[in-house]
Design a protein around this motif. Structure first.
Motif, PDB file in Angstrom:
ATOM      1  N   ILE A 150      26.229  -6.103  42.247  1.00  0.00           N
ATOM      2  CA  ILE A 150      25.462  -7.317  42.569  1.00  0.00           C
ATOM      3  C   ILE A 150      25.270  -7.379  44.083  1.00  0.00           C
ATOM      4  N   GLY A 151      24.008  -7.380  44.527  1.00  0.00           N
ATOM      5  CA  GLY A 151      23.678  -7.427  45.948  1.00  0.00           C
ATOM      6  C   GLY A 151      23.132  -6.094  46.426  1.00  0.00           C
ATOM      7  N   ALA A 152      21.793  -6.029  46.635  1.00  0.00           N
ATOM      8  CA  ALA A 152      21.174  -4.770  47.080  1.00  0.00           C
ATOM      9  C   ALA A 152      21.002  -4.781  48.592  1.00  0.00           C
ATOM     10  N   GLY A 153      22.119  -5.004  49.300  1.00  0.00           N
ATOM     11  CA  GLY A 153      22.122  -4.898  50.760  1.00  0.00           C
ATOM     12  C   GLY A 153      22.744  -3.570  51.142  1.00  0.00           C
ATOM     13  N   ALA A 154      23.292  -3.522  52.346  1.00  0.00           N
ATOM     14  CA  ALA A 154      23.802  -2.258  52.890  1.00  0.00           C
ATOM     15  C   ALA A 154      24.915  -1.659  52.022  1.00  0.00           C
ATOM     16  N   SER A 155      25.952  -2.441  51.743  1.00  0.00           N
ATOM     17  CA  SER A 155      27.092  -1.874  51.013  1.00  0.00           C
ATOM     18  C   SER A 155      26.758  -1.647  49.538  1.00  0.00           C
ATOM     19  N   GLY A 156      25.965  -2.549  48.952  1.00  0.00           N
ATOM     20  CA  GLY A 156      25.622  -2.416  47.538  1.00  0.00           C
ATOM     21  C   GLY A 156      24.774  -1.177  47.284  1.00  0.00           C
ATOM     22  N   ARG A 169      17.258  -6.808  53.103  1.00  0.00           N
ATOM     23  CA  ARG A 169      16.508  -7.588  54.113  1.00  0.00           C
ATOM     24  C   ARG A 169      17.212  -7.619  55.466  1.00  0.00           C
ATOM     25  N   LYS A 170      18.553  -7.619  55.450  1.00  0.00           N
ATOM     26  CA  LYS A 170      19.246  -7.620  56.754  1.00  0.00           C
ATOM     27  C   LYS A 170      19.114  -6.270  57.445  1.00  0.00           C
ATOM     28  N   ILE A 171      18.981  -5.220  56.647  1.00  0.00           N
ATOM     29  CA  ILE A 171      18.751  -3.903  57.264  1.00  0.00           C
ATOM     30  C   ILE A 171      17.422  -3.966  58.027  1.00  0.00           C
ATOM     31  N   ASN A 176      14.802 -10.045  41.971  1.00  0.00           N
ATOM     32  CA  ASN A 176      14.528 -11.390  41.418  1.00  0.00           C
ATOM     33  C   ASN A 176      15.443 -11.729  40.246  1.00  0.00           C
ATOM     34  N   THR A 177      16.684 -11.302  40.330  1.00  0.00           N
ATOM     35  CA  THR A 177      17.602 -11.522  39.213  1.00  0.00           C
ATOM     36  C   THR A 177      18.817 -12.310  39.677  1.00  0.00           C
ATOM     37  N   SER A 178      18.959 -13.512  39.174  1.00  0.00           N
ATOM     38  CA  SER A 178      20.146 -14.290  39.562  1.00  0.00           C
ATOM     39  C   SER A 178      21.194 -14.200  38.454  1.00  0.00           C
ATOM     40  N   ILE A 228      30.913  -6.471  43.564  1.00  0.00           N
ATOM     41  CA  ILE A 228      30.285  -7.603  44.257  1.00  0.00           C
ATOM     42  C   ILE A 228      30.019  -7.184  45.707  1.00  0.00           C
ATOM     43  N   ALA A 229      28.737  -7.158  46.064  1.00  0.00           N
ATOM     44  CA  ALA A 229      28.320  -6.708  47.403  1.00  0.00           C
ATOM     45  C   ALA A 229      27.324  -7.703  47.964  1.00  0.00           C
ATOM     46  N   THR A 230      27.643  -8.997  47.823  1.00  0.00           N
ATOM     47  CA  THR A 230      26.665 -10.031  48.172  1.00  0.00           C
ATOM     48  C   THR A 230      26.777 -10.524  49.616  1.00  0.00           C
ATOM     49  N   LEU A 263      27.647 -15.259  54.916  1.00  0.00           N
ATOM     50  CA  LEU A 263      26.854 -16.491  54.888  1.00  0.00           C
ATOM     51  C   LEU A 263      25.731 -16.541  55.919  1.00  0.00           C
ATOM     52  N   SER A 264      25.674 -15.532  56.797  1.00  0.00           N
ATOM     53  CA  SER A 264      24.697 -15.666  57.886  1.00  0.00           C
ATOM     54  C   SER A 264      23.267 -15.460  57.382  1.00  0.00           C
ATOM     55  N   ILE A 265      22.338 -16.152  58.022  1.00  0.00           N
ATOM     56  CA  ILE A 265      20.903 -16.151  57.720  1.00  0.00           C
ATOM     57  C   ILE A 265      20.640 -16.518  56.245  1.00  0.00           C
ATOM     58  N   ALA A 278      21.304 -15.093  51.897  1.00  0.00           N
ATOM     59  CA  ALA A 278      22.773 -15.078  51.967  1.00  0.00           C
ATOM     60  C   ALA A 278      23.353 -16.227  51.142  1.00  0.00           C
ATOM     61  N   THR A 279      24.434 -15.941  50.409  1.00  0.00           N
ATOM     62  CA  THR A 279      25.097 -16.980  49.607  1.00  0.00           C
ATOM     63  C   THR A 279      26.612 -16.793  49.691  1.00  0.00           C
ATOM     64  N   GLY A 280      27.323 -17.783  49.238  1.00  0.00           N
ATOM     65  CA  GLY A 280      28.784 -17.692  49.178  1.00  0.00           C
ATOM     66  C   GLY A 280      29.272 -17.186  47.824  1.00  0.00           C
ATOM     67  N   GLY A 289      32.006  -4.629  51.539  1.00  0.00           N
ATOM     68  CA  GLY A 289      31.111  -5.093  52.611  1.00  0.00           C
ATOM     69  C   GLY A 289      31.620  -6.326  53.325  1.00  0.00           C
ATOM     70  N   GLU A 290      30.665  -7.120  53.761  1.00  0.00           N
ATOM     71  CA  GLU A 290      30.961  -8.234  54.660  1.00  0.00           C
ATOM     72  C   GLU A 290      31.712  -9.382  53.986  1.00  0.00           C
ATOM     73  N   CYS A 291      31.695  -9.466  52.660  1.00  0.00           N
ATOM     74  CA  CYS A 291      32.380 -10.587  52.003  1.00  0.00           C
ATOM     75  C   CYS A 291      33.901 -10.493  52.185  1.00  0.00           C
ATOM     76  N   TRP A 315      30.986  -0.316  58.389  1.00  0.00           N
ATOM     77  CA  TRP A 315      31.907  -0.858  57.394  1.00  0.00           C
ATOM     78  C   TRP A 315      31.221  -0.976  56.020  1.00  0.00           C
ATOM     79  N   ALA A 316      29.962  -1.410  56.031  1.00  0.00           N
ATOM     80  CA  ALA A 316      29.221  -1.534  54.763  1.00  0.00           C
ATOM     81  C   ALA A 316      29.076  -0.155  54.104  1.00  0.00           C
ATOM     82  N   TRP A 317      28.686   0.860  54.906  1.00  0.00           N
ATOM     83  CA  TRP A 317      28.526   2.218  54.326  1.00  0.00           C
ATOM     84  C   TRP A 317      29.875   2.730  53.813  1.00  0.00           C
TER      85      TRP A 317
HETATM   86  C1  FAD Z   1      19.780 -10.502  62.419  1.00  0.00           C
HETATM   87  C2  FAD Z   1      20.863  -9.515  62.085  1.00  0.00           C
HETATM   88  C3  FAD Z   1      20.905  -8.307  62.761  1.00  0.00           C
HETATM   89  C4  FAD Z   1      21.939  -7.399  62.481  1.00  0.00           C
HETATM   90  N1  FAD Z   1      21.948  -6.207  63.141  1.00  0.00           N
HETATM   91  C5  FAD Z   1      22.927  -5.311  62.886  1.00  0.00           C
HETATM   92  C6  FAD Z   1      22.908  -4.030  63.492  1.00  0.00           C
HETATM   93  O1  FAD Z   1      21.955  -3.656  64.192  1.00  0.00           O
HETATM   94  N2  FAD Z   1      23.979  -3.208  63.247  1.00  0.00           N
HETATM   95  C7  FAD Z   1      25.008  -3.555  62.417  1.00  0.00           C
HETATM   96  O2  FAD Z   1      25.937  -2.759  62.241  1.00  0.00           O
HETATM   97  N3  FAD Z   1      25.010  -4.757  61.778  1.00  0.00           N
HETATM   98  C8  FAD Z   1      23.987  -5.616  61.987  1.00  0.00           C
HETATM   99  N4  FAD Z   1      23.985  -6.816  61.323  1.00  0.00           N
HETATM  100  C9  FAD Z   1      25.063  -7.096  60.342  1.00  0.00           C
HETATM  101  C10 FAD Z   1      24.759  -6.363  59.014  1.00  0.00           C
HETATM  102  O3  FAD Z   1      23.432  -6.638  58.629  1.00  0.00           O
HETATM  103  C11 FAD Z   1      25.725  -6.823  57.924  1.00  0.00           C
HETATM  104  O4  FAD Z   1      27.047  -6.728  58.377  1.00  0.00           O
HETATM  105  C12 FAD Z   1      25.557  -5.967  56.669  1.00  0.00           C
HETATM  106  O5  FAD Z   1      24.227  -6.050  56.182  1.00  0.00           O
HETATM  107  C13 FAD Z   1      26.531  -6.419  55.577  1.00  0.00           C
HETATM  108  O6  FAD Z   1      26.300  -5.644  54.440  1.00  0.00           O
HETATM  109  P1  FAD Z   1      26.617  -6.236  52.984  1.00  0.00           P
HETATM  110  O7  FAD Z   1      26.177  -5.214  52.028  1.00  0.00           O
HETATM  111  O8  FAD Z   1      28.008  -6.713  52.925  1.00  0.00           O
HETATM  112  O9  FAD Z   1      25.694  -7.535  52.883  1.00  0.00           O
HETATM  113  P2  FAD Z   1      24.112  -7.670  52.986  1.00  0.00           P
HETATM  114  O10 FAD Z   1      23.497  -6.483  53.631  1.00  0.00           O
HETATM  115  O11 FAD Z   1      23.874  -9.007  53.563  1.00  0.00           O
HETATM  116  O12 FAD Z   1      23.636  -7.659  51.464  1.00  0.00           O
HETATM  117  C14 FAD Z   1      23.950  -8.665  50.554  1.00  0.00           C
HETATM  118  C15 FAD Z   1      22.874  -8.694  49.494  1.00  0.00           C
HETATM  119  O13 FAD Z   1      23.295  -9.518  48.416  1.00  0.00           O
HETATM  120  C16 FAD Z   1      22.241 -10.377  48.034  1.00  0.00           C
HETATM  121  N5  FAD Z   1      22.817 -11.558  47.411  1.00  0.00           N
HETATM  122  C17 FAD Z   1      23.484 -12.592  48.007  1.00  0.00           C
HETATM  123  N6  FAD Z   1      23.883 -13.471  47.095  1.00  0.00           N
HETATM  124  C18 FAD Z   1      23.473 -12.996  45.893  1.00  0.00           C
HETATM  125  C19 FAD Z   1      23.590 -13.478  44.572  1.00  0.00           C
HETATM  126  N7  FAD Z   1      24.198 -14.639  44.309  1.00  0.00           N
HETATM  127  N8  FAD Z   1      23.054 -12.745  43.550  1.00  0.00           N
HETATM  128  C20 FAD Z   1      22.418 -11.569  43.806  1.00  0.00           C
HETATM  129  N9  FAD Z   1      22.259 -11.069  45.051  1.00  0.00           N
HETATM  130  C21 FAD Z   1      22.802 -11.772  46.083  1.00  0.00           C
HETATM  131  C22 FAD Z   1      21.501 -10.658  49.336  1.00  0.00           C
HETATM  132  O14 FAD Z   1      20.182 -11.104  49.091  1.00  0.00           O
HETATM  133  C23 FAD Z   1      21.568  -9.267  49.988  1.00  0.00           C
HETATM  134  O15 FAD Z   1      20.490  -8.444  49.583  1.00  0.00           O
HETATM  135  C24 FAD Z   1      22.948  -7.722  61.540  1.00  0.00           C
HETATM  136  C25 FAD Z   1      22.880  -8.924  60.851  1.00  0.00           C
HETATM  137  C26 FAD Z   1      21.840  -9.812  61.098  1.00  0.00           C
HETATM  138  C27 FAD Z   1      21.784 -11.096  60.330  1.00  0.00           C
END
Ligand code: FAD
Length: 397
Positions: A13-19, A44-46, A132-134, A161-163, A166-168, A173-175, A369-371, A385-387
């Motif tokens: 769950i969560g298609a960000g960096a770590s997911g 999107r944060k990437i 688009n899946t909650s 869980i890779a969500t 809370l930033s942006i 971003a969600t809790g 990841g960041e959670c 850290w996410a990778w």
């Molecule tokens: C403006 C900005 C610039 C940054 N620049 C850098 C940088 O240059 N270098 C760097 O190392 N770090 C940077 N960071 C930090 C980096 O983006 C994060 O640390 C990293 O993306 C965390 O990865 P993650 O996979 O834990 O979470 P995220 O990448 O945030 O992914 C979480 C995903 O989960 C999804 N999600 C959340 N809640 C739900 C839910 N309830 N159900 C389904 N999906 C959900 C989100 O939509 C998102 O796609 C930046 C952050 C920001 C905000």
């Protein structure tokens, strides 16, 4: 929208960096992987990272670049997936990059290339990405978990869980991770916005309004930690790399000390120039080390405007040094999650395995990841850290 399979090996769950990294790694191991994302776009944060050029790693990242209640927790994953491992992937995709400050790698062209690389790898690894899946409910379903989602039900053996943090909030971003962790009996530390600009009270801000946009080399210190990087005066307060870094160590009410001339022995210089150039103004002397305008505004602000070097008493020189090299400023707060790059704090690391990221209280449930309560310094450490956490978990699920 494609239909969800009724059952897969792994749901992330969560298609960000770590997911994405976790899904790719598990997919290449032959696991069937479904990657669920509630917003309409992955990563999107990437895309917004590094000013649109994604600072995707830091070549000298070590555990010392991370804050956590347990500073040892991150060591295992960081040693098993290194910055060079990610760079190898970037090289395989022919993405051009450069080193900005030592160790900090940025794309030459656009963050889009890093996201496209990960989506291509996910495709090659057979990952099914569902946007688009909650998530409506999650129930243990021995073995594994049963999920109800807005795209239909799905069961899995492993649930990751890779969500993120809370930033942006306006990019999704969600809790979610914290709430789920608590539901399964895991502790979550206090969280706050970090890598975030400071705001100043009007009495401090108004006289500095003219400085908005000015960047100045500085050393910024708080809570026994210092960063020597530029500071940026803004319309709301203070920003720039040194301020973003120190914000991770700052707690409300604390004072921050700023040295605006970190490479200069100001006292020695003024004592020397008092003899060599007695008719010089203080602004003239300082303008060799900062812009003329900045020197003028700060001298006016601190009541040194028009001082002639030849007239300076030793105690006056001391006051000048105090102001420029030990400026003590009490931020009124931070800009908060609206602009913060990360959330500091999170799921207590003792609750998960440092090797697999599996929750100790819930077999088959993983958090990456960041959670987690692991927060990197500015400079590519948070993506590393996410990778790393995504890769290590992807090897285990
Ligand atoms: C403006 C900005 C610039 C940054 N620049 C850098 C940088 O240059 N270098 C760097 O190392 N770090 C940077 N960071 C930090 C980096 O983006 C994060 O640390 C990293 O993306 C965390 O990865 P993650 O996979 O834990 O979470 P995220 O990448 O945030 O992914 C979480 C995903 O989960 C999804 N999600 C959340 N809640 C739900 C839910 N309830 N159900 C389904 N999906 C959900 C989100 O939509 C998102 O796609 C930046 C952050 C920001 C905000």
């Amino acid at each position: 929208m494609s239909q969800l399979p009724s059952s897969v090996d792994v749901v992330v769950i969560g298609a960000g960096a770590s997911g994405l990294m976790c899904a790719i790694t598990a997919g290449y191991r032959g696991r069937s992987v479904l990657l669920l994302e509630h917003s309409n776009k992955a990563g999107r944060k990437i895309l917004m990272s590094g000013g649109g050029r994604c600072n995707f790693t830091h070549m000298f990242s070590t555990p010392a670049n991370f804050l956590s209640s347990n500073p040892h927790f991150c060591k295992s994953a960081l040693s098993r997936y290194r910055p060079q491992d990610f760079v190898d992937m970037v090289d395989r995709h022919g993405i051009e990059y450069h080193e900005k400050t030592p160790g900090q790698l940025f794309c030459d062209v656009s963050s889009k290339e890093i996201l496209q690389m990960l989506l291509t790898e996910a495709d090659w690894a057979g990952v099914q990405l569902q946007l688009n899946t909650s998530i409506e409910s999650i129930e243990p379903n021995s073995p594994g978990y049963q999920l109800e989602t807005s795209s239909g039900p799905v069961s899995c053996q492993s649930l990751v869980i890779a969500t993120g943090g809370l930033s942006i909030p306006n990019v999704g971003a969600t809790g979610f991770a914290y709430d789920l962790a608590q539901r399964f009996g895991m502790q979550v530390t206090e969280r706050r916005a970090a890598l975030v600009p400071f705001t100043l009270q009007p009495d401090l801000l108004t006289p500095r309004k003219e400085l908005a946009g000015v960047s100045q080399p500085a050393r910024v210190s708080c809570a026994g930690v210092s960063f020597k990087e530029p500071i940026l005066f803004t319309h709301r307060g203070l920003s720039g790399p040194s301020v973003l870094q120190i914000s991770s160590y700052w707690t409300p009410g604390a004072t921050v000390e700023v040295d605006l001339l970190p490479d200069l022995d100001l006292e020695g210089l003024l004592l020397q120039q008092r003899t060599d150039h007695p008719r010089w103004s203080l602004e003239r002397s300082l303008s060799e080390h900062m812009s003329k305008r900045t020197a003028q505004i700060l001298c006016e602000l601190w009541g040194f405007a028009g001082d002639e070097l030849g007239q300076l008493s030793n105690s006056r020189i001391e006051s000048i040094c105090q102001a420029f090299k030990h400026w003590r400023v009490k931020p009124s707060g931070t800009e908060g999650y609206r602009t913060a790059e990360v959330t500091i704090g999170g799921i207590v690391t003792d609750a998960v395995s440092q090797k697999t990221f599996e929750a100790k209280s819930a077999p088959g449930l993983y958090f990456i990841g960041e959670c987690l309560d692991v927060t990197g310094h500015l400079g590519g450490h948070n993506f590393q850290w996410a990778w790393a956490s995504g890769f290590c978990c992807g090897q285990a699920v």
